[in-house]
Write an enzyme that holds these catalytic residues in place. Structure first.
Site, short mmCIF file in Angstrom:
data_model
loop_
_atom_site.label_atom_id
_atom_site.label_comp_id
_atom_site.label_asym_id
_atom_site.label_seq_id
_atom_site.Cartn_x
_atom_site.Cartn_y
_atom_site.Cartn_z
N GLY A 62 9.75 50.36 64.54
CA GLY A 62 11.32 50.44 64.10
C GLY A 62 11.77 49.20 64.20
O GLY A 62 11.58 48.32 65.17
N CYS A 89 4.34 48.58 68.23
CA CYS A 89 5.60 47.68 67.94
C CYS A 89 6.73 48.23 68.75
O CYS A 89 6.53 48.23 70.09
CB CYS A 89 5.92 47.52 66.59
SG CYS A 89 7.05 45.96 66.50
N TYR A 90 7.91 48.85 68.28
CA TYR A 90 8.85 49.43 69.20
C TYR A 90 8.43 50.33 70.04
O TYR A 90 8.75 50.50 71.09
CB TYR A 90 10.02 49.87 68.20
CG TYR A 90 11.13 50.61 68.83
CD1 TYR A 90 12.28 49.69 69.26
CD2 TYR A 90 10.94 51.89 69.24
CE1 TYR A 90 13.41 50.30 70.06
CE2 TYR A 90 12.07 52.44 69.92
CZ TYR A 90 13.15 51.63 70.37
OH TYR A 90 14.25 52.43 71.05
N HIS A 175 1.18 45.60 63.78
CA HIS A 175 1.11 46.71 63.06
C HIS A 175 -0.35 46.98 62.41
O HIS A 175 -0.69 46.56 61.47
CB HIS A 175 2.12 46.42 61.81
CG HIS A 175 3.41 46.56 62.31
ND1 HIS A 175 4.19 47.48 62.68
CD2 HIS A 175 4.40 45.48 62.71
CE1 HIS A 175 5.30 47.40 63.02
NE2 HIS A 175 5.41 46.21 63.31
N GLU A 177 -1.06 49.56 60.81
CA GLU A 177 -0.91 50.15 59.69
C GLU A 177 -0.77 49.34 58.44
O GLU A 177 -1.02 49.99 57.24
CB GLU A 177 0.34 51.16 59.55
CG GLU A 177 1.77 50.81 59.53
CD GLU A 177 2.18 50.07 61.06
OE1 GLU A 177 1.51 49.82 61.82
OE2 GLU A 177 3.39 49.78 61.00
N SER A 229 8.78 68.43 34.05
CA SER A 229 9.61 67.09 33.62
C SER A 229 8.86 66.40 32.62
O SER A 229 9.45 65.48 32.00
CB SER A 229 10.04 66.26 34.83
OG SER A 229 8.73 65.86 35.33
N GLY A 231 6.28 64.84 34.02
CA GLY A 231 5.85 63.96 35.17
C GLY A 231 4.84 64.43 35.83
O GLY A 231 4.39 65.64 35.84
N VAL A 232 4.07 63.97 36.75
CA VAL A 232 2.98 64.41 37.56
C VAL A 232 3.35 65.38 38.64
O VAL A 232 2.43 66.27 38.63
CB VAL A 232 2.01 63.09 38.07
CG1 VAL A 232 3.04 62.26 39.04
CG2 VAL A 232 0.82 63.63 38.87
N ASP A 233 4.42 65.23 39.38
CA ASP A 233 4.62 66.24 40.26
C ASP A 233 4.86 67.79 39.93
O ASP A 233 4.26 68.72 40.29
CB ASP A 233 5.87 65.82 41.18
CG ASP A 233 5.90 64.46 41.57
OD1 ASP A 233 4.65 63.80 41.90
OD2 ASP A 233 6.90 63.86 42.04
N LYS A 379 2.54 60.90 47.39
CA LYS A 379 2.60 60.82 45.75
C LYS A 379 0.94 60.72 45.61
O LYS A 379 0.47 61.05 44.47
CB LYS A 379 3.37 59.42 45.19
CG LYS A 379 3.17 59.28 43.78
CD LYS A 379 4.34 60.19 43.12
CE LYS A 379 4.66 60.02 41.43
NZ LYS A 379 5.50 60.86 41.26
#
Ligand code: XMP
Length: 523
Positions: A62, A89-90, A175, A177, A229, A231-233, A379
């Protein structure tokens, strides 16, 4: 509690959030190992964590310093739960500070690549080279370790890895990640599998089977409705619910007149014929255009489009109830995990400001219960689930498209003529980018019609035509974006074709701004 909560497998990893972007990235990396992960605000209680029966806890990085007046902190009891903990990290600094070590405030920041030397054996680095490239991003650093801790790794400048084996607390200053950390994924794998003893419990086939069953149980014999919509979602959410309850799900797809070239027909065809969904297509372009007449303020355009959409959707829901003689009790929405994190994390430090609301902002005004089968997914996981469900690649890899559609890509007042120009230009941009094999490398690419005419020459005559801006960006999550370095010959072809084929456009410019400070869209 979200309705999918009971689906969350135990034995996953809980990530306590000290700062938004880091936590999300860690959660994704853990899920890439096929282990369920969940982000919680760092202020969550130990009881809430225990209720999830996780295999381990990660404390995220963070942007704060433990010396900040508003420094985020957890309940120190988190370190006494008997679960393995990895501080990043933090997270490392907070552990050191909380357990009686000493953290020195930053004199300068260390940011970027560094060389890690692992000089003492550690389960965290098992099987990995003792020297490896890592990514640092910190100001403060730990100068004295709490009792029981030993250092296992360092960089030429700083302490880099520590652990207390007895308490099973591990922490790294760098990090793992981020992709720039060469063995970051392996370090997380060591923590998740070897130290926490987690098992892979998160696969797309498992997700589809369990979610379908849960939806079936929840909706039972009742009716549900979904706004597609294009869209994919929403397509994946609808397909999942369709699997569970078949044609008791009705989908509504509205042609706002603000969609891209042939988008309405192609999407209808794909979802209805190829996927077998029950879709009501509503042609409503004129209604939207009427509402937009004379309006040039972007937020007012968005508001009017949203309201019109809700009205149409409500009409369709009422009509469906009238025809079927049954109440529609459920509304299906393609809400994703990042939206959920944004709304839960306001209690923690990662509060971010949400500026965009999709046209999906329906429930506030309607008496539906929400069904959000994707609310635990990122996503890319949605795309994977879509693949598992057999949705066509062209739907799964489609660029995001804003809810208000081309209305925010015609700057100022929207007219049929301007829509036509931007629609044609957009189709050319996409066609050329696909032809160059660049479509999937880009987050978005599109055309924007500027409210500026400019002088040109066409044949022997002077023209005074429209101006199109071409926008193409790369991005991971739309929070930041970089303008794409498209090859000059691709840009050249796009420009020549737009001017030749649209006739009304006499000038094409390329947008070379990044986000921030610019946004992706122009309005
Ligand atoms: P900006 O322009 O803020 O956009 O950099 C970030 C992402 O959000 C999309 N976007 C919208 N999506 N309704 C939407 O559903 C909107 O009003 C809207 N405005 C922007 C944009 O396309 C990009 O992917």
């Amino acid at each position: 509690m979200p309705e999918t909560a009971h689906l969350r497998p135990s034995g996953g990893i809980v990530i306590l959030d000290f700062g938004a972007q880091y936590a999300q990235l860690i959660a994704r990396r853990v899920r890439e190992l096929q282990v369920f992960s969940l982000i919680l605000p760092c202020t969550v209680s130990v009881e809430e964590i225990r209720a999830l029966a996780p295999a381990g806890i990660i404390l995220s990085g963070g942007p704060s310093s433990v010396y900040d007046a508003e420094a985020p902190y957890c309940d120190p009891a988190v370190l006494r739960m008997g679960l393995p903990v990895l501080g990043i990290c933090y997270g490392l600094q907070w552990i050191a500070h909380t357990l009686g070590g000493e953290v020195h405030p930053a004199e300068s920041r260390e940011f970027g690549p560094a060389d890690l030397e692992v000089f003492d054996s550690s389960a965290l680095f098992a099987g990995l080279p003792t020297r490896q490239k890592i990514w640092m991003s910190h100001g403060d650093h730990v100068v004295r370790l709490p009792e029981g801790f030993r250092q296992t790794g360092k960089t030429p400048k700083a302490l880099a890895a520590v652990e207390d084996l007895a308490r099973r607390i591990f922490a790294v200053q760098f990090h793992p990640e981020v992709r720039h950390t060469e063995h970051g994924r392996d370090i997380l794998r060591n923590f998740v599998f070897n130290i926490c003893g987690a098992r892979p419990n998160w696969t797309r086939a498992g997700f589809v089977a369990e979610t379908t069953e849960a939806i079936r149980e929840r909706i039972g014999g009742e009716q549900a409705i979904c706004a597609l919509s294009g869209g994919v979602d929403s397509a994946v959410a609808a397909t999942l619910v369709h699997r569970a309850i078949g044609d008791r799900l009705t989908n509504v797809f509205v042609d706002t007149g603000l969609l891209r070239l042939n988008e309405f027909e192609e999407t209808m065809n794909l979802l209805e014929r190829r996927m077998g969904l029950n879709v009501i297509g509503v042609r409503a372009g004129e209604r939207f255009l009427g509402r937009l007449r004379g309006i040039d303020d972007p937020e007012e355009k968005r508001r009017r489009i949203g309201n019109e959409f809700i009205e149409i959707f409500a009409e369709q829901a009422r009509e469906l109830e009238r025809r079927s003689g049954h109440r529609v009790g459920y509304l299906v929405q393609g809400t994703l995990y990042p939206d959920v994190i944004e709304s839960i994390s306001v209690r923690g430090p990662s509060a971010t400001i949400k500026t965009h609301h999709n046209v999906g902002g329906l429930p506030a005004v309607m008496p539906f219960e929400l069904v959000e089968p994707l609310r635990d997914l990122f996503k890319d996981e949605v795309r994977e689930v879509g693949r598992e469900l057999g949705l066509p690649e062209e739907m799964l890899t489609k660029h995001p498209f804003p809810g208000p559609g081309l209305a925010v890509r015609v700057l100022g007042e929207v007219t049929e003529e301007k829509l036509e120009a931007v629609r044609q230009a957009d189709a050319i941009v996409i066609e050329e980018i696909r032809r160059a094999g660049l479509y999937s490398a880009l987050w978005q690419a599109f055309a924007v019609l500027l409210p500026a005419r400019s002088v040109g020459v066409m044949g022997d005559a002077r023209s005074y035509g429209l101006t199109i801006a071409v926008r193409a960006v790369t991005s991971e999550d739309a929070m930041t974006a970089d303008w794409a370095r498209l090859p000059a010959d691709v840009l050249g072809r796009i420009s020549a074709r737009i001017v030749n084929e649209t006739r009304s456009v006499s000038r094409v410019v390329y947008d070379i701004s990044s986000k921030p400070p610019a946004t992706i869209e122009w309005e």
